[in-house]
Design a protein around this motif. Structure first.
Motif, PDB file in Angstrom:
ATOM      1  N   LYS A 163       0.808  -1.218   0.000  1.00  0.00           N
ATOM      2  CA  LYS A 163       0.000   0.000   0.000  1.00  0.00           C
ATOM      3  C   LYS A 163       0.843   1.271   0.000  1.00  0.00           C
ATOM      4  O   LYS A 163       0.305   2.368   0.079  1.00  0.00           O
ATOM      5  CB  LYS A 163      -0.923  -0.001   1.216  1.00  0.00           C
ATOM      6  N   GLY A 164       2.162   1.115  -0.083  1.00  0.00           N
ATOM      7  CA  GLY A 164       3.039   2.270  -0.179  1.00  0.00           C
ATOM      8  C   GLY A 164       3.590   2.763   1.142  1.00  0.00           C
ATOM      9  O   GLY A 164       4.382   3.711   1.159  1.00  0.00           O
ATOM     10  N   SER A 165       3.185   2.174   2.245  1.00  0.00           N
ATOM     11  CA  SER A 165       3.731   2.578   3.539  1.00  0.00           C
ATOM     12  C   SER A 165       5.150   2.051   3.690  1.00  0.00           C
ATOM     13  O   SER A 165       5.511   1.025   3.115  1.00  0.00           O
ATOM     14  CB  SER A 165       2.849   2.042   4.678  1.00  0.00           C
ATOM     15  N   VAL A 166       5.942   2.774   4.502  1.00  0.00           N
ATOM     16  CA  VAL A 166       7.341   2.401   4.713  1.00  0.00           C
ATOM     17  C   VAL A 166       7.599   2.308   6.210  1.00  0.00           C
ATOM     18  O   VAL A 166       7.246   3.215   6.968  1.00  0.00           O
ATOM     19  CB  VAL A 166       8.298   3.427   4.066  1.00  0.00           C
ATOM     20  N   TYR A 167       8.201   1.185   6.603  1.00  0.00           N
ATOM     21  CA  TYR A 167       8.588   0.976   7.986  1.00  0.00           C
ATOM     22  C   TYR A 167      10.105   0.911   8.084  1.00  0.00           C
ATOM     23  O   TYR A 167      10.775   0.405   7.182  1.00  0.00           O
ATOM     24  CB  TYR A 167       8.016  -0.343   8.539  1.00  0.00           C
ATOM     25  N   PHE A 168      10.630   1.431   9.226  1.00  0.00           N
ATOM     26  CA  PHE A 168      12.036   1.181   9.551  1.00  0.00           C
ATOM     27  C   PHE A 168      12.125   0.980  11.057  1.00  0.00           C
ATOM     28  O   PHE A 168      11.628   1.801  11.837  1.00  0.00           O
ATOM     29  CB  PHE A 168      12.941   2.329   9.135  1.00  0.00           C
ATOM     30  N   ILE A 169      12.729  -0.137  11.438  1.00  0.00           N
ATOM     31  CA  ILE A 169      12.943  -0.449  12.853  1.00  0.00           C
ATOM     32  C   ILE A 169      14.427  -0.687  13.058  1.00  0.00           C
ATOM     33  O   ILE A 169      15.032  -1.508  12.362  1.00  0.00           O
ATOM     34  CB  ILE A 169      12.129  -1.694  13.265  1.00  0.00           C
ATOM     35  N   GLU A 170      15.005   0.043  13.987  1.00  0.00           N
ATOM     36  CA  GLU A 170      16.450  -0.070  14.190  1.00  0.00           C
ATOM     37  C   GLU A 170      16.824  -1.422  14.761  1.00  0.00           C
ATOM     38  O   GLU A 170      17.761  -2.067  14.278  1.00  0.00           O
ATOM     39  CB  GLU A 170      16.942   1.047  15.111  1.00  0.00           C
ATOM     40  N   ARG A 171      16.106  -1.899  15.757  1.00  0.00           N
ATOM     41  CA  ARG A 171      16.418  -3.196  16.338  1.00  0.00           C
ATOM     42  C   ARG A 171      15.204  -3.716  17.099  1.00  0.00           C
ATOM     43  O   ARG A 171      14.265  -2.976  17.401  1.00  0.00           O
ATOM     44  CB  ARG A 171      17.631  -3.111  17.276  1.00  0.00           C
ATOM     45  N   PHE A 172      15.251  -5.001  17.401  1.00  0.00           N
ATOM     46  CA  PHE A 172      14.188  -5.644  18.154  1.00  0.00           C
ATOM     47  C   PHE A 172      14.772  -6.188  19.454  1.00  0.00           C
ATOM     48  O   PHE A 172      15.745  -6.950  19.445  1.00  0.00           O
ATOM     49  CB  PHE A 172      13.565  -6.782  17.349  1.00  0.00           C
ATOM     50  N   ASN A 173      14.201  -5.780  20.559  1.00  0.00           N
ATOM     51  CA  ASN A 173      14.628  -6.240  21.880  1.00  0.00           C
ATOM     52  C   ASN A 173      13.900  -7.542  22.184  1.00  0.00           C
ATOM     53  O   ASN A 173      12.727  -7.539  22.586  1.00  0.00           O
ATOM     54  CB  ASN A 173      14.316  -5.174  22.934  1.00  0.00           C
ATOM     55  N   SER A 174      14.596  -8.661  21.963  1.00  0.00           N
ATOM     56  CA  SER A 174      13.949  -9.968  22.121  1.00  0.00           C
ATOM     57  C   SER A 174      13.618 -10.271  23.576  1.00  0.00           C
ATOM     58  O   SER A 174      12.653 -10.977  23.866  1.00  0.00           O
ATOM     59  CB  SER A 174      14.848 -11.068  21.546  1.00  0.00           C
ATOM     60  N   GLU A 175      14.396  -9.740  24.501  1.00  0.00           N
ATOM     61  CA  GLU A 175      14.142 -10.012  25.920  1.00  0.00           C
ATOM     62  C   GLU A 175      12.894  -9.286  26.404  1.00  0.00           C
ATOM     63  O   GLU A 175      12.051  -9.860  27.095  1.00  0.00           O
ATOM     64  CB  GLU A 175      15.358  -9.596  26.760  1.00  0.00           C
ATOM     65  N   ALA A 176      12.770  -8.021  25.992  1.00  0.00           N
ATOM     66  CA  ALA A 176      11.604  -7.240  26.422  1.00  0.00           C
ATOM     67  C   ALA A 176      10.410  -7.461  25.506  1.00  0.00           C
ATOM     68  O   ALA A 176       9.260  -7.219  25.899  1.00  0.00           O
ATOM     69  CB  ALA A 176      11.957  -5.757  26.480  1.00  0.00           C
ATOM     70  N   GLY A 177      10.656  -7.906  24.259  1.00  0.00           N
ATOM     71  CA  GLY A 177       9.571  -8.185  23.331  1.00  0.00           C
ATOM     72  C   GLY A 177       9.010  -6.968  22.639  1.00  0.00           C
ATOM     73  O   GLY A 177       7.824  -6.951  22.304  1.00  0.00           O
ATOM     74  N   TYR A 178       9.853  -5.916  22.406  1.00  0.00           N
ATOM     75  CA  TYR A 178       9.362  -4.744  21.685  1.00  0.00           C
ATOM     76  C   TYR A 178      10.436  -4.219  20.730  1.00  0.00           C
ATOM     77  O   TYR A 178      11.619  -4.538  20.831  1.00  0.00           O
ATOM     78  CB  TYR A 178       8.909  -3.628  22.649  1.00  0.00           C
ATOM     79  N   TYR A 179       9.959  -3.399  19.758  1.00  0.00           N
ATOM     80  CA  TYR A 179      10.850  -2.762  18.790  1.00  0.00           C
ATOM     81  C   TYR A 179      11.385  -1.468  19.364  1.00  0.00           C
ATOM     82  O   TYR A 179      10.732  -0.795  20.172  1.00  0.00           O
ATOM     83  CB  TYR A 179      10.100  -2.466  17.487  1.00  0.00           C
ATOM     84  N   GLU A 180      12.570  -1.064  18.877  1.00  0.00           N
ATOM     85  CA  GLU A 180      13.197   0.169  19.336  1.00  0.00           C
ATOM     86  C   GLU A 180      13.508   1.064  18.149  1.00  0.00           C
ATOM     87  O   GLU A 180      13.916   0.588  17.083  1.00  0.00           O
ATOM     88  CB  GLU A 180      14.485  -0.135  20.112  1.00  0.00           C
ATOM     89  N   ASN A 181      13.288   2.375  18.341  1.00  0.00           N
ATOM     90  CA  ASN A 181      13.583   3.405  17.341  1.00  0.00           C
ATOM     91  C   ASN A 181      12.875   3.100  16.020  1.00  0.00           C
ATOM     92  O   ASN A 181      13.458   2.547  15.089  1.00  0.00           O
ATOM     93  CB  ASN A 181      15.091   3.544  17.131  1.00  0.00           C
ATOM     94  N   ILE A 182      11.629   3.500  15.964  1.00  0.00           N
ATOM     95  CA  ILE A 182      10.755   3.134  14.857  1.00  0.00           C
ATOM     96  C   ILE A 182      10.464   4.356  14.002  1.00  0.00           C
ATOM     97  O   ILE A 182      10.210   5.459  14.529  1.00  0.00           O
ATOM     98  CB  ILE A 182       9.427   2.548  15.389  1.00  0.00           C
ATOM     99  N   PHE A 183      10.487   4.157  12.681  1.00  0.00           N
ATOM    100  CA  PHE A 183      10.105   5.197  11.720  1.00  0.00           C
ATOM    101  C   PHE A 183       9.001   4.630  10.838  1.00  0.00           C
ATOM    102  O   PHE A 183       9.078   3.491  10.361  1.00  0.00           O
ATOM    103  CB  PHE A 183      11.305   5.599  10.862  1.00  0.00           C
ATOM    104  N   PHE A 184       7.949   5.456  10.612  1.00  0.00           N
ATOM    105  CA  PHE A 184       6.851   5.031   9.746  1.00  0.00           C
ATOM    106  C   PHE A 184       6.478   6.175   8.816  1.00  0.00           C
ATOM    107  O   PHE A 184       6.368   7.334   9.240  1.00  0.00           O
ATOM    108  CB  PHE A 184       5.629   4.634  10.582  1.00  0.00           C
ATOM    109  N   TYR A 185       6.285   5.833   7.537  1.00  0.00           N
ATOM    110  CA  TYR A 185       5.792   6.814   6.560  1.00  0.00           C
ATOM    111  C   TYR A 185       4.580   6.219   5.852  1.00  0.00           C
ATOM    112  O   TYR A 185       4.584   5.049   5.439  1.00  0.00           O
ATOM    113  CB  TYR A 185       6.862   7.160   5.523  1.00  0.00           C
TER     114      TYR A 185
END
Length: 352
Positions: A163-185
């Motif tokens: 659909k043309g959206s863009v995601y960028f995730i710097e890293r995934f914290n597997s211990e805590a179970g969440y993404y870090e430093n997220i960009f969305f367009y």
């Protein structure tokens, strides 16, 4: 009778069945190896293009093999019969067998047993396992499509959705179970939308079955390119719907429908599919007839022309059945009788 007290005919029949089974195993191994290599390349290409999940490549390859076993097995038996009888003819064994008063027509009894076993095996694939495999493949692909955007988000790389959206995730914290430093367009009501957040995680709305990417402690920018009135909002919690459309119900093609469902239907396409499944079983005794008809007792003649003609018969038979099925699907042949004319012709030719 032989020195062991068993009739010579029984010994020869057992030898024929044993060698045919052994040769069938070798032929099946070769054909399946070729099939796996060709299909593996195709499946890997589909996975690389993002059409199927990468973690299900081997499962889909196995299921593809199951869907084609009902076509491979009749060819395996046919080739095995031609190879065994051809070797017997080349090694003068057919001459000895004929001298003992045993004609190739008497091979019908052991070959009928093999044909019956093969018919049962092919019927299990054609009528049950093959449609089941197709349904499982469709289920895997449907599930993959419903979660494709979620799977496509990979840490450390930009990911663009259909659909043309863009995601960028710097890293995934597997211990805590969440993404870090997220960009969305993306776009919202004709405006460009940019969202930046420190952390985020996936959440499923149990009421609507919608999947969201929930962001925490970020900033949302929205506006029209070229216009100065951009909106900037700092937020504590912001949710982006990953799956905007609810997944459709599983659509099963006709070739994946259960055989009992086809039997209960009067629809032309379904009747044609039922005829196609039954035809895969009917071809086995017909091919056995042709395999026996090409067993020569004249070891001085060249076997190559007969082998070539035997394979031409097979390809002609298979293509005429396929052509009849295609014509039945188009409504140009009677779905109840169209393919049976072909079987009747080749049965008559094989008996002759």
């Amino acid at each position: 009778r032989s020195s062991t007290g068993f009739p010579i005919g029984m010994i020869i029949n057992r030898a024929l069945m044993r060698e045919t089974l052994q040769t069938s195993g070798a032929v099946a191994l070769v054909l399946l190896s070729i099939f796996v290599v060709i299909r593996l390349v195709s499946v890997l290409r589909q996975a690389a293009e993002g059409n199927i999940p990468l973690d299900a490549v081997m499962q889909i390859l196995f299921l593809r093999l199951m869907t084609n076993m009902d076509i491979i097995l009749p060819l395996v038996l046919y080739v095995a019969i031609l190879m065994v009888l051809g070797r017997w003819s080349r090694d003068n064994e057919m001459t000895v067998v004929t001298a003992c008063g045993i004609s190739p027509a008497q091979f019908l009894k052991p070959m009928s047993v093999l044909a019956l076993v093969m018919c049962t095996l092919v019927a299990s694939f054609s009528l049950y396992l093959s449609p089941l495999s197709i349904r499982v493949i469709e289920s895997i692909q449907q599930e993959f499509k419903s979660r494709q955007e979620l799977i496509g988000i990979r840490a450390g790389s930009f990911t663009e959705t259909k659909k043309g959206s863009v995601y960028f995730i710097e890293r995934f914290n597997s211990e805590a179970g969440y993404y870090e430093n997220i960009f969305f367009y993306g776009q919202e009501r004709g405006e460009d939308l940019v969202v930046i957040a420190g952390i985020g995680f996936q959440s499923l709305d149990v009421d609507t079955n919608d999947l969201f990417l929930v962001l925490k402690n970020g900033t949302r920018y929205s506006g029209i390119p070229g216009e100065p009135d951009y909106t900037v909002v700092d937020f504590e919690t912001y949710a982006i719907r990953i799956d905007d459309e609810k997944p459709n119900s599983l659509s099963i093609p006709v070739k994946g429908m259960p055989t009992l469902e086809l039997l209960e239907s009067n629809h032309r396409i379904r009747i044609t599919e039922l005829n196609w499944r039954i035809s895969k079983v009917i071809v086995i005794p017909v091919l056995v007839l042709f395999g026996l008809s090409f067993s020569s007792v004249d070891n001085r003649s060249n076997r190559l022309p007969k082998m070539i003609f035997a394979f031409l018969i097979y390809f002609a038979y298979a293509n005429m059945v396929g052509f009849a099925i295609a014509m039945m699907r188009k409504g140009q042949l009677d779905p109840w009788l169209g393919v049976w004319y072909v079987h009747a012709f080749f049965v008559t030719l094989g008996i002759y």
